[in-house]
Design a protein around this motif. Structure first.
Motif, PDB file in Angstrom:
ATOM      1  N   ILE A  60       0.863  -1.180   0.000  1.00  0.00           N
ATOM      2  CA  ILE A  60       0.000   0.000   0.000  1.00  0.00           C
ATOM      3  C   ILE A  60       0.898   1.229   0.000  1.00  0.00           C
ATOM      4  N   ARG A  61       0.595   2.169  -0.887  1.00  0.00           N
ATOM      5  CA  ARG A  61       1.325   3.433  -0.924  1.00  0.00           C
ATOM      6  C   ARG A  61       0.339   4.576  -0.676  1.00  0.00           C
ATOM      7  N   PRO A  62       0.782   5.667  -0.093  1.00  0.00           N
ATOM      8  CA  PRO A  62      -0.148   6.767   0.225  1.00  0.00           C
ATOM      9  C   PRO A  62      -0.972   7.220  -0.971  1.00  0.00           C
ATOM     10  N   GLU A  63      -0.337   7.243  -2.141  1.00  0.00           N
ATOM     11  CA  GLU A  63      -1.059   7.710  -3.325  1.00  0.00           C
ATOM     12  C   GLU A  63      -2.204   6.775  -3.718  1.00  0.00           C
ATOM     13  N   ASP A  64      -2.167   5.513  -3.249  1.00  0.00           N
ATOM     14  CA  ASP A  64      -3.278   4.596  -3.516  1.00  0.00           C
ATOM     15  C   ASP A  64      -4.578   5.098  -2.905  1.00  0.00           C
ATOM     16  N   ALA A  65      -4.443   5.907  -1.870  1.00  0.00           N
ATOM     17  CA  ALA A  65      -5.622   6.440  -1.188  1.00  0.00           C
ATOM     18  C   ALA A  65      -5.808   7.924  -1.460  1.00  0.00           C
ATOM     19  N   GLY A  66      -5.058   8.443  -2.430  1.00  0.00           N
ATOM     20  CA  GLY A  66      -5.180   9.851  -2.766  1.00  0.00           C
ATOM     21  C   GLY A  66      -4.480  10.769  -1.780  1.00  0.00           C
ATOM     22  N   LEU A  67      -3.498  10.249  -1.042  1.00  0.00           N
ATOM     23  CA  LEU A  67      -2.777  11.037  -0.049  1.00  0.00           C
ATOM     24  C   LEU A  67      -1.336  11.266  -0.487  1.00  0.00           C
ATOM     25  N   ARG A  68      -0.723  12.295   0.065  1.00  0.00           N
ATOM     26  CA  ARG A  68       0.667  12.598  -0.242  1.00  0.00           C
ATOM     27  C   ARG A  68       1.590  11.901   0.755  1.00  0.00           C
ATOM     28  N   GLU A  69       2.750  11.489   0.252  1.00  0.00           N
ATOM     29  CA  GLU A  69       3.754  10.938   1.157  1.00  0.00           C
ATOM     30  C   GLU A  69       4.324  12.066   2.012  1.00  0.00           C
ATOM     31  N   ALA A  70       4.580  11.756   3.286  1.00  0.00           N
ATOM     32  CA  ALA A  70       5.074  12.751   4.228  1.00  0.00           C
ATOM     33  C   ALA A  70       6.386  12.287   4.838  1.00  0.00           C
ATOM     34  N   ASN A 107      -5.474   4.627   7.899  1.00  0.00           N
ATOM     35  CA  ASN A 107      -5.706   3.418   8.685  1.00  0.00           C
ATOM     36  C   ASN A 107      -7.191   3.173   8.929  1.00  0.00           C
ATOM     37  N   ALA A 108      -7.969   4.217   9.097  1.00  0.00           N
ATOM     38  CA  ALA A 108      -9.420   4.044   9.205  1.00  0.00           C
ATOM     39  C   ALA A 108      -9.997   3.535   7.889  1.00  0.00           C
ATOM     40  N   ALA A 109      -9.470   4.042   6.779  1.00  0.00           N
ATOM     41  CA  ALA A 109      -9.929   3.593   5.461  1.00  0.00           C
ATOM     42  C   ALA A 109      -9.674   2.108   5.270  1.00  0.00           C
ATOM     43  N   ALA A 110      -8.502   1.625   5.714  1.00  0.00           N
ATOM     44  CA  ALA A 110      -8.209   0.198   5.610  1.00  0.00           C
ATOM     45  C   ALA A 110      -9.189  -0.625   6.434  1.00  0.00           C
ATOM     46  N   SER A 111      -9.600  -0.091   7.585  1.00  0.00           N
ATOM     47  CA  SER A 111     -10.601  -0.775   8.412  1.00  0.00           C
ATOM     48  C   SER A 111     -11.932  -0.893   7.674  1.00  0.00           C
ATOM     49  N   VAL A 163     -16.415  -0.103   2.106  1.00  0.00           N
ATOM     50  CA  VAL A 163     -16.013   0.677   0.931  1.00  0.00           C
ATOM     51  C   VAL A 163     -15.256  -0.248  -0.010  1.00  0.00           C
ATOM     52  N   ASP A 164     -15.177   0.169  -1.258  1.00  0.00           N
ATOM     53  CA  ASP A 164     -14.507  -0.644  -2.274  1.00  0.00           C
ATOM     54  C   ASP A 164     -13.044  -0.268  -2.473  1.00  0.00           C
ATOM     55  N   SER A 165     -12.646   0.893  -1.963  1.00  0.00           N
ATOM     56  CA  SER A 165     -11.276   1.347  -2.183  1.00  0.00           C
ATOM     57  C   SER A 165     -10.796   2.143  -0.983  1.00  0.00           C
ATOM     58  N   LEU A 166      -9.479   2.246  -0.852  1.00  0.00           N
ATOM     59  CA  LEU A 166      -8.917   3.066   0.214  1.00  0.00           C
ATOM     60  C   LEU A 166      -9.295   4.528   0.030  1.00  0.00           C
ATOM     61  N   ALA A 167      -9.326   4.991  -1.216  1.00  0.00           N
ATOM     62  CA  ALA A 167      -9.671   6.386  -1.474  1.00  0.00           C
ATOM     63  C   ALA A 167     -11.084   6.695  -0.985  1.00  0.00           C
ATOM     64  N   ALA A 168     -12.019   5.777  -1.228  1.00  0.00           N
ATOM     65  CA  ALA A 168     -13.382   5.978  -0.739  1.00  0.00           C
ATOM     66  C   ALA A 168     -13.425   5.961   0.782  1.00  0.00           C
TER      67      ALA A 168
END
Length: 359
Positions: free
Chosen positions: A254-264, A301-305, A312-317
């Protein structure tokens, strides 16, 4: 013990019996410590780790026989600790946020053992009564979607593992195994581990223990090679093993961009110097008073839950849903609801939380 000295693996039954004797204090304490250190130094096999968890679970049920019977299957979220890169208490914040999104969440936790703060420290500082009766902890999960159990709460004061935990300040096999226990009968769990070698092994152990769905993450930071986080990270890729109901285990990244997030950078989510600082930052993040990488790692992490539980169907959702829970005030309301539901006398707990939230 001789087998471990010769770097030979123990059987599942041998490991379970050894830890049973440790919990029951049936061996000299010097022998207990030597066994615990030798097993960790060798590196646990799948069978050994399963034996550790079974012994822990046998002891747990003596002191905490309660089972969550929620309208939907409950999810447990735990971090093993022992990771080299210490963050704020991500699993604690993610548990609150996942419950605010509608999941039934039971959060087990311990005080700090290898870092600045553990889950028990966070929930206590937020105003949750760690000594609330077990029945209240389970009922809170069932009625307000979130319950918390401290492994060193009043119910466990005379348990074998409380005795051992109080004397150990290094990472051990039971620190890995303890979070894998089916604490309230749950069959769905996210359990972060401190090194990638354990991702597959722990997922296989959870399959052996009767879990239906599980996610085992271990994240890395590009800036700190060879050092890891025991959660899904937004500071680099996360190694994951996922258990499905048919027993299949899939490994992926899993990479941050998979969920629409930026790497920090790791430093943005690193543990602060005190438990109080960590508790304040997380509470403010849940209350919508904070933006940036700390909020993002909670969202991830909440999205993965939510994805694991089929919401949900995706981490982004999942990230979008979790973000709305914060923006609409449901996340901090969930934490307040936990205090009201679980604490025998909630007024003092409410005051502690509001102090952390004050500008």
């Amino acid at each position: 013990m001789v087998k471990l000295q010769q770097r030979e693996d123990l059987t599942r039954e041998e490991t379970r019996e050894a830890y049973r004797q440790i919990w029951r204090n049936e061996q000299p304490e010097l022998h207990q410590g030597a066994f615990i250190a030798a097993l960790r130094a060798k590196g646990e096999s799948q069978a050994e780790l399963t034996g550790v968890v079974e012994a822990f679970q046998d002891e747990w049920r003596l002191w905490f026989p309660h089972v969550v019977r929620s309208p939907e299957p409950p999810l447990s979220i735990a971090g093993v600790g022992m990771d080299a890169l210490k963050t704020i208490n991500v699993s604690s914040g993610a548990a609150v946020l996942a419950a605010a999104c509608g999941l039934y969440v039971h959060k087990p936790g311990a005080p700090a053992l290898t870092g600045v703060s553990g889950a028990a420290d966070m929930f206590a500082l937020w105003g949750v009564d760690l000594d609330a009766p077990g029945e209240a902890q389970v009922r809170s999960t069932e009625t307000c979607h979130l319950g918390f159990t401290s492994v060193v709460g009043r119910a466990f004061m005379t348990s074998g593992f409380a005795r051992v935990i109080s004397q150990i300040r290094i990472g051990t096999s039971f620190h890995i195994g303890g979070p894998l226990v089916r604490h309230v009968g749950e069959r769905h769990k996210i359990a972060g581990v401190p090194e990638p070698r354990l991702v597959r092994i722990v997922c296989e152990v959870m399959r052996d223990l009767g879990y239906e769905r599980a996610l085992v993450p271990c994240a890395e930071s590009h800036a700190h090679p060879g050092r890891y986080l025991d959660e899904i990270g937004n500071v680099g890729p996360t190694h994951v093993a996922e258990l499905f109901p048919n027993g299949e285990i899939r490994e992926y990244m899993i990479r941050p961009e998979d969920a629409g997030l930026r790497e920090a950078p790791f430093e943005a989510i690193a543990s602060r110097s005190t438990a109080e600082e960590n508790a304040r930052i997380l509470a403010r993040a849940l209350a919508g008073k904070l933006e940036g990488p700390i909020v993002d790692v909670l969202l991830l992490n909440a999205a993965a839950s939510l994805k694991l539980m089929g919401k949900v169907d995706s981490l982004a959702a999942g990230v979008d849903q979790a973000r709305r829970a914060i923006q609409e005030g449901r996340a901090i309301a969930q934490l307040r609801a936990l205090i009201e539901s679980q604490n025998p006398a909630p007024a003092q707990g409410r005051a502690k939380l509001e102090t952390l939230l004050a500008d």
